[in-house]
Design a protein around this motif. Structure first.
Motif, PDB file in Angstrom:
ATOM      1  N   LEU A  10       0.834  -1.201   0.000  1.00 21.35           N
ATOM      2  CA  LEU A  10       0.000   0.000   0.000  1.00 21.35           C
ATOM      3  C   LEU A  10       0.871   1.254   0.000  1.00 21.35           C
ATOM      4  CD1 LEU A  10      -2.775   1.329   0.122  1.00 21.35           C
ATOM      5  CD2 LEU A  10      -2.714   1.056   2.602  1.00 21.35           C
ATOM      6  N   LEU A  11       1.940   1.230   0.769  1.00 22.24           N
ATOM      7  CA  LEU A  11       2.864   2.360   0.819  1.00 22.24           C
ATOM      8  C   LEU A  11       3.438   2.639  -0.569  1.00 22.24           C
ATOM      9  CD1 LEU A  11       4.433   4.449   2.509  1.00 22.24           C
ATOM     10  CD2 LEU A  11       6.182   2.698   2.809  1.00 22.24           C
ATOM     11  N   GLU A  12       3.864   1.610  -1.272  1.00 22.89           N
ATOM     12  CA  GLU A  12       4.415   1.790  -2.617  1.00 22.89           C
ATOM     13  C   GLU A  12       3.372   2.331  -3.584  1.00 22.89           C
ATOM     14  OE1 GLU A  12       7.609   1.748  -3.605  1.00 22.89           O
ATOM     15  OE2 GLU A  12       7.901   1.529  -1.446  1.00 22.89           O
ATOM     16  N   LYS A  13       2.148   1.846  -3.478  1.00 20.09           N
ATOM     17  CA  LYS A  13       1.079   2.331  -4.350  1.00 20.09           C
ATOM     18  C   LYS A  13       0.827   3.816  -4.103  1.00 20.09           C
ATOM     19  CE  LYS A  13      -3.564   1.394  -5.892  1.00 20.09           C
ATOM     20  NZ  LYS A  13      -4.725   0.560  -5.863  1.00 20.09           N
ATOM     21  N   ILE A  14       0.756   4.223  -2.844  1.00 19.81           N
ATOM     22  CA  ILE A  14       0.530   5.628  -2.506  1.00 19.81           C
ATOM     23  C   ILE A  14       1.703   6.477  -2.979  1.00 19.81           C
ATOM     24  CG2 ILE A  14       0.335   7.267  -0.588  1.00 19.81           C
ATOM     25  CD1 ILE A  14      -1.325   5.111   0.868  1.00 19.81           C
ATOM     26  N   LYS A  15       2.932   6.002  -2.779  1.00 22.75           N
ATOM     27  CA  LYS A  15       4.118   6.753  -3.200  1.00 22.75           C
ATOM     28  C   LYS A  15       4.170   6.958  -4.704  1.00 22.75           C
ATOM     29  CE  LYS A  15       7.642   5.763   0.271  1.00 22.75           C
ATOM     30  NZ  LYS A  15       8.925   5.079   0.485  1.00 22.75           N
ATOM     31  N   ASN A  16       3.729   5.968  -5.466  1.00 23.91           N
ATOM     32  CA  ASN A  16       3.849   6.015  -6.924  1.00 23.91           C
ATOM     33  C   ASN A  16       2.678   6.681  -7.627  1.00 23.91           C
ATOM     34  OD1 ASN A  16       6.382   4.736  -6.987  1.00 23.91           O
ATOM     35  ND2 ASN A  16       5.420   2.755  -6.742  1.00 23.91           N
ATOM     36  N   ASP A  17       1.566   6.867  -6.940  1.00 23.65           N
ATOM     37  CA  ASP A  17       0.382   7.469  -7.551  1.00 23.65           C
ATOM     38  C   ASP A  17       0.494   8.991  -7.502  1.00 23.65           C
ATOM     39  OD1 ASP A  17      -2.040   7.537  -8.810  1.00 23.65           O
ATOM     40  OD2 ASP A  17      -3.211   6.851  -7.100  1.00 23.65           O
ATOM     41  N   SER A  18      -0.068   9.642  -8.497  1.00 21.37           N
ATOM     42  CA  SER A  18      -0.096  11.101  -8.505  1.00 21.37           C
ATOM     43  C   SER A  18      -1.410  11.596  -7.912  1.00 21.37           C
ATOM     44  CB  SER A  18       0.023  11.633  -9.941  1.00 21.37           C
ATOM     45  OG  SER A  18       1.298  11.364 -10.437  1.00 21.37           O
ATOM     46  N   ASN A  19      -1.285  12.383  -6.856  1.00 20.90           N
ATOM     47  CA  ASN A  19      -2.428  13.042  -6.221  1.00 20.90           C
ATOM     48  C   ASN A  19      -3.590  12.094  -5.916  1.00 20.90           C
ATOM     49  OD1 ASN A  19      -3.899  15.102  -5.140  1.00 20.90           O
ATOM     50  ND2 ASN A  19      -4.268  16.146  -7.065  1.00 20.90           N
ATOM     51  N   PRO A  20      -3.348  11.024  -5.153  1.00 17.49           N
ATOM     52  CA  PRO A  20      -4.443  10.097  -4.840  1.00 17.49           C
ATOM     53  C   PRO A  20      -5.447  10.697  -3.861  1.00 17.49           C
ATOM     54  CG  PRO A  20      -2.503   9.497  -3.586  1.00 17.49           C
ATOM     55  CD  PRO A  20      -2.101  10.623  -4.514  1.00 17.49           C
ATOM     56  N   ILE A  21      -6.671  10.209  -3.923  1.00 16.10           N
ATOM     57  CA  ILE A  21      -7.683  10.532  -2.918  1.00 16.10           C
ATOM     58  C   ILE A  21      -7.704   9.365  -1.949  1.00 16.10           C
ATOM     59  CG2 ILE A  21     -10.140  10.951  -2.470  1.00 16.10           C
ATOM     60  CD1 ILE A  21     -10.292  12.122  -5.299  1.00 16.10           C
ATOM     61  N   LEU A  22      -7.504   9.649  -0.674  1.00 14.56           N
ATOM     62  CA  LEU A  22      -7.453   8.603   0.341  1.00 14.56           C
ATOM     63  C   LEU A  22      -8.805   8.490   1.033  1.00 14.56           C
ATOM     64  CD1 LEU A  22      -4.014   9.507   1.961  1.00 14.56           C
ATOM     65  CD2 LEU A  22      -4.460   7.934   0.070  1.00 14.56           C
ATOM     66  N   LYS A  23      -9.327   7.279   1.115  1.00 19.45           N
ATOM     67  CA  LYS A  23     -10.562   6.992   1.841  1.00 19.45           C
ATOM     68  C   LYS A  23     -10.146   6.163   3.051  1.00 19.45           C
ATOM     69  CE  LYS A  23     -14.972   4.563   1.336  1.00 19.45           C
ATOM     70  NZ  LYS A  23     -15.791   3.743   0.421  1.00 19.45           N
ATOM     71  N   ILE A  24     -10.377   6.704   4.235  1.00 18.85           N
ATOM     72  CA  ILE A  24      -9.876   6.107   5.467  1.00 18.85           C
ATOM     73  C   ILE A  24     -11.038   5.823   6.402  1.00 18.85           C
ATOM     74  CG2 ILE A  24      -8.359   6.481   7.453  1.00 18.85           C
ATOM     75  CD1 ILE A  24      -6.992   8.666   5.565  1.00 18.85           C
ATOM     76  N   GLU A  25     -11.091   4.594   6.901  1.00 16.94           N
ATOM     77  CA  GLU A  25     -12.099   4.274   7.907  1.00 16.94           C
ATOM     78  C   GLU A  25     -11.555   4.699   9.262  1.00 16.94           C
ATOM     79  OE1 GLU A  25     -14.945   0.680   9.551  1.00 16.94           O
ATOM     80  OE2 GLU A  25     -13.461   0.234   8.020  1.00 16.94           O
ATOM     81  N   PHE A  26     -12.333   5.534   9.962  1.00 15.91           N
ATOM     82  CA  PHE A  26     -11.899   6.080  11.243  1.00 15.91           C
ATOM     83  C   PHE A  26     -13.090   6.172  12.175  1.00 15.91           C
ATOM     84  CE2 PHE A  26     -10.989   9.876  13.926  1.00 15.91           C
ATOM     85  CZ  PHE A  26      -9.892   9.364  14.599  1.00 15.91           C
ATOM     86  N   GLU A  27     -13.025   5.465  13.279  1.00 14.81           N
ATOM     87  CA  GLU A  27     -14.079   5.457  14.294  1.00 14.81           C
ATOM     88  C   GLU A  27     -15.444   5.135  13.697  1.00 14.81           C
ATOM     89  OE1 GLU A  27     -13.736   9.202  16.399  1.00 14.81           O
ATOM     90  OE2 GLU A  27     -12.003   8.470  17.520  1.00 14.81           O
ATOM     91  N   GLY A  28     -15.479   4.148  12.804  1.00 18.24           N
ATOM     92  CA  GLY A  28     -16.734   3.688  12.222  1.00 18.24           C
ATOM     93  C   GLY A  28     -17.261   4.519  11.067  1.00 18.24           C
ATOM     94  N   ASN A  29     -16.555   5.551  10.690  1.00 14.46           N
ATOM     95  CA  ASN A  29     -16.955   6.412   9.570  1.00 14.46           C
ATOM     96  C   ASN A  29     -15.820   6.479   8.560  1.00 14.46           C
ATOM     97  OD1 ASN A  29     -19.519   7.355  10.679  1.00 14.46           O
ATOM     98  ND2 ASN A  29     -18.256   8.442  12.168  1.00 14.46           N
ATOM     99  N   ILE A  31     -13.530   8.922   6.167  1.00 16.73           N
ATOM    100  CA  ILE A  31     -13.089  10.286   5.906  1.00 16.73           C
ATOM    101  C   ILE A  31     -12.320  10.280   4.594  1.00 16.73           C
ATOM    102  CG2 ILE A  31     -13.027  10.975   8.329  1.00 16.73           C
ATOM    103  CD1 ILE A  31      -9.977  10.640   8.227  1.00 16.73           C
ATOM    104  N   TYR A  32     -12.342  11.404   3.917  1.00 20.01           N
ATOM    105  CA  TYR A  32     -11.667  11.530   2.631  1.00 20.01           C
ATOM    106  C   TYR A  32     -10.580  12.580   2.753  1.00 20.01           C
ATOM    107  CZ  TYR A  32     -15.461   8.750   0.848  1.00 20.01           C
ATOM    108  OH  TYR A  32     -16.346   7.717   0.644  1.00 20.01           O
ATOM    109  N   ALA A  33      -9.423  12.255   2.198  1.00 18.59           N
ATOM    110  CA  ALA A  33      -8.300  13.182   2.207  1.00 18.59           C
ATOM    111  C   ALA A  33      -7.797  13.362   0.778  1.00 18.59           C
ATOM    112  CB  ALA A  33      -7.183  12.657   3.100  1.00 18.59           C
ATOM    113  N   LYS A  34      -7.541  14.620   0.419  1.00 19.07           N
ATOM    114  CA  LYS A  34      -7.013  14.951  -0.899  1.00 19.07           C
ATOM    115  C   LYS A  34      -5.682  15.673  -0.727  1.00 19.07           C
ATOM    116  CE  LYS A  34     -11.427  15.489  -3.308  1.00 19.07           C
ATOM    117  NZ  LYS A  34     -12.268  16.445  -4.066  1.00 19.07           N
ATOM    118  N   GLY A  35      -4.874  15.582  -1.767  1.00 20.80           N
ATOM    119  CA  GLY A  35      -3.573  16.231  -1.748  1.00 20.80           C
ATOM    120  C   GLY A  35      -3.643  17.709  -2.044  1.00 20.80           C
ATOM    121  N   ASN A  36      -2.649  18.422  -1.535  1.00 17.98           N
ATOM    122  CA  ASN A  36      -2.533  19.855  -1.759  1.00 17.98           C
ATOM    123  C   ASN A  36      -1.046  20.182  -1.842  1.00 17.98           C
ATOM    124  OD1 ASN A  36      -3.807  22.449  -1.957  1.00 17.98           O
ATOM    125  ND2 ASN A  36      -2.941  22.910   0.036  1.00 17.98           N
ATOM    126  N   ASN A  37      -0.641  20.843  -2.931  1.00 14.59           N
ATOM    127  CA  ASN A  37       0.759  21.217  -3.083  1.00 14.59           C
ATOM    128  C   ASN A  37       1.191  22.059  -1.890  1.00 14.59           C
ATOM    129  OD1 ASN A  37       3.020  23.108  -3.993  1.00 14.59           O
ATOM    130  ND2 ASN A  37       2.986  21.562  -5.598  1.00 14.59           N
TER     131      ASN A  37
END
Length: 73
Positions: A10-29, A31-37
């Motif tokens: 997963l680390l390699e995939k994230i490192k090699n992708d350009s500007n990925p959108i991350l979908k993270i399960e946190f406390e049962g919900n 959350i979405y994270a986007k990149g910003n220069n």
């Protein structure tokens, strides 16, 4: 919020992708994270958190495999 990536594939995939959108399960919900220069003062729209991108639109990950997320307010 700091996210440590422990799975090497997963680390390699994230490192090699350009500007990925991350979908993270946190406390049962999800959350979405986007990149910003790191040199832009604005934050991305349509997300809960953002994380830094370098000038090549790659995720900035420190040597401990951590992505630093900032909450969008």
């Amino acid at each position: 919020m700091d996210i440590e990536i422990v799975k090497s594939d997963l680390l390699e995939k994230i490192k090699n992708d350009s500007n990925p959108i991350l979908k993270i399960e946190f406390e049962g919900n999800y959350i979405y994270a986007k990149g910003n220069n790191i040199f832009k003062s604005s934050v991305p729209k349509g997300c809960d958190y953002f994380y830094p991108l370098d000038n090549n639109d790659k995720v900035v990950i420190n040597d401990k495999q951590v992505i630093k997320l900032r909450k969008v307010e």
